[in-house]
Design a protein around this motif. Structure first.
Motif, short mmCIF file in Angstrom:
data_model
loop_
_atom_site.label_atom_id
_atom_site.label_comp_id
_atom_site.label_asym_id
_atom_site.label_seq_id
_atom_site.Cartn_x
_atom_site.Cartn_y
_atom_site.Cartn_z
N GLU A 436 37.42 23.24 -1.95
CA GLU A 436 36.42 23.18 -1.04
C GLU A 436 36.11 21.87 -1.43
OE1 GLU A 436 33.50 26.24 -1.63
OE2 GLU A 436 34.56 27.15 0.29
N ARG A 437 36.29 21.25 -3.26
CA ARG A 437 35.57 20.64 -3.54
C ARG A 437 36.76 18.55 -3.11
NH1 ARG A 437 33.28 20.48 -9.42
NH2 ARG A 437 32.70 23.01 -9.59
N PHE A 438 38.21 19.43 -2.67
CA PHE A 438 38.96 19.17 -2.63
C PHE A 438 38.88 18.13 -0.78
CE2 PHE A 438 42.37 19.54 -5.22
CZ PHE A 438 42.78 18.86 -6.53
N LEU A 439 38.34 19.68 -0.46
CA LEU A 439 37.59 19.31 0.87
C LEU A 439 36.28 18.45 1.58
CD1 LEU A 439 37.89 22.17 2.63
CD2 LEU A 439 39.99 20.76 3.09
N ASP A 440 36.11 17.70 0.33
CA ASP A 440 34.25 16.94 0.60
C ASP A 440 34.84 15.54 -0.12
OD1 ASP A 440 32.89 19.53 0.80
OD2 ASP A 440 32.09 19.81 -1.49
N GLN A 441 36.18 15.42 -1.10
CA GLN A 441 36.46 13.96 -1.43
C GLN A 441 37.09 13.71 -0.18
OE1 GLN A 441 36.82 12.53 -4.92
NE2 GLN A 441 34.85 13.54 -4.99
N ALA A 442 37.86 14.27 0.57
CA ALA A 442 38.73 14.35 2.16
C ALA A 442 37.43 13.54 2.40
CB ALA A 442 39.41 15.06 2.71
N LYS A 443 36.24 14.15 2.75
CA LYS A 443 35.25 13.18 3.53
C LYS A 443 35.54 11.91 3.45
CE LYS A 443 33.39 18.16 4.51
NZ LYS A 443 32.43 19.49 4.79
N LEU A 444 35.16 11.89 1.20
CA LEU A 444 33.86 10.78 1.62
C LEU A 444 35.37 9.33 1.55
CD1 LEU A 444 33.07 12.23 -2.76
CD2 LEU A 444 31.27 10.82 -0.30
N LYS A 445 36.48 10.30 1.53
CA LYS A 445 38.21 9.18 1.60
C LYS A 445 37.35 8.57 3.12
CE LYS A 445 41.23 9.91 -0.60
NZ LYS A 445 41.93 8.03 -1.52
N ALA A 446 37.14 9.25 4.01
CA ALA A 446 37.02 9.28 5.55
C ALA A 446 36.04 8.55 5.48
CB ALA A 446 36.75 10.37 7.01
N LYS A 447 34.95 7.84 4.40
CA LYS A 447 34.03 7.39 4.67
C LYS A 447 34.16 6.10 4.21
CE LYS A 447 29.63 9.32 4.04
NZ LYS A 447 28.89 9.82 2.97
N GLY A 448 35.27 5.67 3.85
CA GLY A 448 35.36 4.89 3.40
C GLY A 448 35.55 4.68 2.14
N ASP A 449 35.42 5.41 1.09
CA ASP A 449 35.48 5.77 -0.76
C ASP A 449 37.48 5.21 -0.97
OD1 ASP A 449 35.86 5.96 -3.28
OD2 ASP A 449 34.07 7.89 -2.97
#
Length: 511
Positions: A436-449
């Motif tokens: 679940e933490r990895f999925l949260d990181q994927a969301k941040l990457k999708a936001k441009g991080d």
């Protein structure tokens, strides 16, 4: 290099080389030369009453010389220091042929040339320890002119001090600024002290991949390359954490690695794109144990490198004796920024950052907002060694949640002189939480991080087999060396720091 590029002195040296060869002397003979003493061994051990060191073989570089007819003095520099050598024509040329002295030594040898000397130690009439030469052998003709550092009345002239040249031509820097070697000797002492400390505890030194299909273990922008045979992208590792934790899953009680890591990010006086990081992971420990383990280790390193625990670092007297102060991240922000963010929402925190003039952008989530606020108001205040602990979950995707506050994690960073030195966790070993933490990181990457972590499903699979409670820690060897040697820039503790290529020495010009 075209001969037209040579200056007059370089052309003269090449002409001298040719003349030496025409005399039947090989200026680059077979590599073995039977050195049996160093300059420092002679200085430390010579006793004029018993006249020891009466059959020495030394070798080194000519750093200065005084030609005085049939006798001369040179200063010879080896890997440990310098010593005066007395050269008498009839000693090194006992036969009628005096070519070696009159032509080779007096006319064709230059400062910077490497020679071998056999002879004996003695004290001159002026009281200076010297070596009386019996034979002289040319070992390597230098074709470039060394910068000559001169001293007079305590003043240094013509020092090789330009950082651009020193870092680009470290080989010259080491020759003419021998004190530079001490920094790198201390760097090795630091690594050996650390390695011995780990080995005493029974932990295993290992190696993990540098080329990785998924760059994991840290939030950073990676270098990417392409593997032709497999036809896949590969990344230079940004950290070795996930592989070391796989080994804990496999049953090792403790593993560590001195790793070359790579991050495709900015460069400044404390960051180089290629750097050395030590990471260690120990089963059945937590971050409280690791804090005690780390502060004891650093105290030992300080004593090993400097003979004491308190010394100057960048103008501050730093005390490395354990124990170190412990301060939670939220308490640090309250103490140094004057705001309590413990119960703020992400929107409230964003508004607080703007009110306090903290530089942020729309891609920042809760964790990056906290990090930005901490970085702006707290880091530079942490001069004495201080453990900052209990980071928000969003800042620590590989860390176990805090046992009493699920919004936080059991993580610490060690700060010294306003800079991070170590990063450690009670490691996350819940595979579902990790995914679940990895999925949260994927969301941040999708936001441009572009520094957010990738999802590593093989690591999740490893955790599903079960990893025991574990504590891990990473420490930058380059930055630790800067502190222990009072070096101002990371370039001073790297033999060959990354630099922009020279225009006249580019790959295009050499192709």
């Amino acid at each position: 290099m075209e001969l037209l590029d040579l200056n007059e002195q370089e052309a003269n040296r090449r002409n001298s080389l040719k003349q030496i060869q025409e005399l039947g002397i090989n200026p680059y003979p077979a590599p073995e030369y039977p050195v049996n003493a160093t300059t420092e061994e002679i200085k430390r051990g010579y006793n004029d009453e018993i006249h020891n060191f009466n059959d020495v073989v030394i070798a080194g570089r000519i750093m200065s010389r005084r030609i005085m007819g049939a006798a001369s003095f040179i200063e010879l520099q080896d890997s440990e220091g310098r010593i005066q050598v007395y050269i008498k024509r009839d000693e090194i040329c006992p036969d009628e042929d005096k070519t070696l002295y009159n032509t080779v030594f007096k006319k064709l040898l230059d400062i910077g040339d490497i020679i071998g000397i056999t002879g004996y130690a003695f004290i001159t009439q002026t009281g200076q320890l010297s070596v009386h030469a019996k034979t002289l052998t040319v070992l390597s003709k230098s074709l470039r002119v060394l910068p000559i550092v001169k001293e007079k009345d305590g003043e240094v002239y013509d020092a090789f001090a330009d950082p651009e040249l020193r870092y680009r031509m470290r080989y010259v820097d080491l020759i003419v600024n021998p004190q530079v070697k001490e920094t790198f000797v201390k760097r090795t002492t630091i690594i050996n002290t650390m390695r011995n400390y780990f080995n005493e505890h029974g932990y295993l030194e290992v190696e993990t991949p540098i080329l990785q299909s998924i760059p994991g273990g840290a939030s950073a922008r990676p270098f990417v390359t392409h593997h032709n045979t497999l036809d896949i992208p590969l990344y230079l590792r940004i950290a070795n954490e996930l592989y070391l934790k796989r080994l804990i899953v496999g049953g090792f009680k403790g593993v560590y690695e001195f790793a070359k890591d790579f991050r495709n990010e900015g460069m400044d006086h404390t960051h180089n794109p290629e750097f050395t990081c030590m990471e260690i992971y120990v089963a059945y420990k937590d971050y409280n144990w690791m804090m005690r383990f780390v502060e004891t280790m650093i105290e030992r390193i300080a004593i090993a490198t400097n003979g004491k625990t308190k010394f100057d670092v960048w103008g501050n007297e730093i005390e490395f004796k354990a124990p170190y102060r412990r301060l939670t991240m939220l308490d640090a922000i309250k103490e140094y920024a004057g705001v309590d963010i413990s119960n703020m929402t992400e929107d409230e925190l964003r508004a607080t950052c703007k009110k306090l003039h903290v530089s942020i952008d729309d891609s920042f989530g809760y964790g990056k907002l906290v990090d930005a606020l901490f970085g702006e108001y707290c880091e530079k205040k942490l001069i004495q060694p201080t453990f900052i602990l209990d980071y928000p979950v969003e800042m620590s995707p590989l860390t176990k949640r805090h046992r009493t506050n699920p919004r936080l994690t059991e993580r610490f960073e060690l700060f010294v002189n306003g800079k991070e030195l170590a990063n450690a966790y009670s490691e996350l070993n819940d595979p579902i939480d990790q995914y679940e933490r990895f999925l949260d990181q994927a969301k941040l990457k999708a936001k441009g991080d572009d520094e957010a972590m990738y999802i590593d499903m093989d690591f999740v699979r490893a955790l599903e087999y079960g990893m025991p409670p574990t504590s891990g820690m990473g420490m930058g060897i380059d930055r630790l060396t800067m502190f222990m040697t009072n070096s101002q820039t990371i370039q001073d503790v790297l033999f060959f720091p990354q630099m922009r290529p020279e225009k006249n020495n580019s790959q295009e010009n050499n192709s």
